[in-house]
Design a protein around this motif. Structure first.
Motif, PDB file in Angstrom:
ATOM      1  N   LEU A 125       0.902  -1.060  -0.147  1.00  0.00           N
ATOM      2  CA  LEU A 125      -0.184   0.160   0.187  1.00  0.00           C
ATOM      3  C   LEU A 125       0.798   1.420  -0.123  1.00  0.00           C
ATOM      4  N   LEU A 146      -5.186   7.655  -2.507  1.00  0.00           N
ATOM      5  CA  LEU A 146      -6.328   6.849  -2.846  1.00  0.00           C
ATOM      6  C   LEU A 146      -7.695   7.294  -2.177  1.00  0.00           C
ATOM      7  N   THR A 147      -8.731   7.626  -2.988  1.00  0.00           N
ATOM      8  CA  THR A 147     -10.003   8.269  -2.685  1.00  0.00           C
ATOM      9  C   THR A 147     -11.036   7.154  -2.884  1.00  0.00           C
ATOM     10  N   ILE A 172     -12.690   5.071  -0.954  1.00  0.00           N
ATOM     11  CA  ILE A 172     -12.256   3.838  -0.165  1.00  0.00           C
ATOM     12  C   ILE A 172     -13.347   3.077   0.114  1.00  0.00           C
ATOM     13  N   TYR A 232     -13.731  -1.098   1.806  1.00  0.00           N
ATOM     14  CA  TYR A 232     -13.037  -2.157   2.622  1.00  0.00           C
ATOM     15  C   TYR A 232     -13.723  -3.245   3.212  1.00  0.00           C
ATOM     16  N   LEU A 279      -9.181  -4.281  -0.367  1.00  0.00           N
ATOM     17  CA  LEU A 279      -9.437  -2.858  -0.142  1.00  0.00           C
ATOM     18  C   LEU A 279      -9.367  -2.152  -1.645  1.00  0.00           C
ATOM     19  N   THR A 280     -10.324  -1.079  -1.948  1.00  0.00           N
ATOM     20  CA  THR A 280     -10.429  -0.636  -3.213  1.00  0.00           C
ATOM     21  C   THR A 280     -10.768   0.735  -3.207  1.00  0.00           C
ATOM     22  N   GLY A 281     -10.352   1.484  -4.194  1.00  0.00           N
ATOM     23  CA  GLY A 281     -10.323   2.904  -4.205  1.00  0.00           C
ATOM     24  C   GLY A 281     -10.125   3.205  -5.624  1.00  0.00           C
ATOM     25  N   ARG A 293      -7.198  -2.122  -6.795  1.00  0.00           N
ATOM     26  CA  ARG A 293      -7.994  -3.148  -6.231  1.00  0.00           C
ATOM     27  C   ARG A 293      -6.551  -3.712  -5.408  1.00  0.00           C
ATOM     28  N   VAL A 322      -4.722   5.811   5.164  1.00  0.00           N
ATOM     29  CA  VAL A 322      -5.720   4.966   4.483  1.00  0.00           C
ATOM     30  C   VAL A 322      -6.157   3.675   5.328  1.00  0.00           C
ATOM     31  N   ALA A 382      -9.766   2.886   6.200  1.00  0.00           N
ATOM     32  CA  ALA A 382     -10.364   1.263   5.964  1.00  0.00           C
ATOM     33  C   ALA A 382     -10.887   0.792   7.143  1.00  0.00           C
TER      34      ALA A 382
END
Length: 353
Positions: free
Chosen positions: A198, A208-209, A211, A213, A227-229, A241, A330, A334
């Protein structure tokens, strides 16, 4: 670098940096000491651990003739710098105490268990004029800048997705139960293993925006996390991803998928970057050499080189506390948004109960 108007001068060049190790568990014995042992620029003068047996074992395995103590205050006047490798919950108090004693610090990852603690550490470094480096050693991988440069130069065209994976059955030779102890750490696979990749992704491609999780914590610590964003690459929003596991194998790489191909930076081989493309003759792989030589400890050597240089030259380290806060923020966000990961086998167990 200065504090209170007093210039902190460089160390005498005719003697090694006197180094203390605080926390003599698995990461110290498996990674730090084997590199330090062969470096004449440093001399380990104190090994400190709340369990004296850990420090004694570290001294015996490394063959180092260092003082052994359970008291952090014993480092005063005996070391110029220290590696902090205690469980994460103690990073902030230990590092801050050391810096207030006039000792430079290389702190194991994650920087702290909260963003607030990490900021306190960064402020202490500014206030005392001490070096505070963070052991996010994957930042030293040689293929990192190649990846960022080739993406920026359009080698794979417009970026469509960034995929980050790291997974393997957890087999780290733990010296304590700190991986799963809320009194010692702040999270599971995302917090411990995932922070490396990360951090690299954020360092290379920005914030990263958006988010979302999910994990399998169920009130404990997660062994699997997703975790995605959204990143912004080339001025465009790009979905990201990230998946991490302590239970099964994943690809262990950062992949940047573009309209004309994919660039992959594998954790297993930081010397090379792989370009995947589909041609008229079928799939093609091109290995891009990013470093002539690299072995399993080269990133730890590079990290030590940088830390020694920062201590001697009174400069910022390559991985600063401020930069390490991005990944921590982040992770904190999350965890606040956590949703349960689907575990159909548990649903079947509950249905049959």
């Amino acid at each position: 670098m200065s504090t209170g108007g007093t210039i902190l001068t460089s160390l005498p060049s005719d003697r090694p940096v006197r180094l203390g190790i605080v926390g003599c568990g698995a990461i110290t014995r498996a990674a730090h000491l084997p590199v330090i042992a062969g470096d004449r620029r440093v001399e380990v003068t104190v090994l400190c651990d709340r369990d004296r047996g850990n420090a004694t074992q570290a001294a015996r395995e490394s063959g180092m003739d260092a003082a052994i103590t359970t008291d952090l205050a014993e480092l005063a006047g005996k070391v110029d710098a220290a590696i902090v490798a205690v469980p994460p919950r103690f990073h902030a108090p230990v590092a801050i105490q050391l810096m207030e004693m006039g000792i430079d610090v290389l702190c194991e990852k994650p920087l702290a268990i909260t963003v607030a603690d990490g900021r306190r550490m960064a402020e202490a470094a500014r206030r005392t004029g001490r070096v505070l480096a963070v052991a996010l050693m994957m930042r030293f991988f040689p293929h990192n800048r190649w990846l960022a440069d080739l993406v920026e130069e359009g080698e794979i065209g417009e970026v469509r997705e960034v995929i980050v994976e790291d997974g393997a059955p957890l087999d780290w030779p733990m010296a304590s139960n700190s991986y799963f102890d809320r009194n010692a750490t702040g999270g599971g696979v995302l917090f411990d293993t995932g922070v490396h990749l990360l951090d690299r992704m954020l360092w290379l491609f920005g914030d990263l925006t958006g988010i979302a999780y999910e994990d399998d914590a169920l009130g404990g610590f997660e062994s699997n996390a997703k975790l995605t964003g959204v990143l912004r690459i080339g001025g465009r929003p790009v979905p990201a991803r990230l998946e991490f596991s302590w239970s099964h194998r994943l690809r262990r790489s950062i992949r940047v998928v573009g309209e004309r191909g994919t660039l992959e930076a594998s954790t297993a081989d930081p010397r090379t970057l792989t370009l995947h493309r589909t041609t008229r003759r079928g799939p093609m792989e091109m290995q891009i050499a990013c470093a002539p030589r690299w072995d399993g400890r080269s990133h730890y050597r590079a990290q030590l080189d940088d830390f020694i240089g920062a201590v001697r030259e009174r400069r910022e380290p390559f991985v600063t506390a401020e930069s390490a806060l991005h990944a921590l923020a982040v992770i904190e966000a999350a965890y606040a948004l956590r949703t349960p990961m689907a575990q159909p086998w548990l649903a079947r167990i509950e249905a049959s109960a």
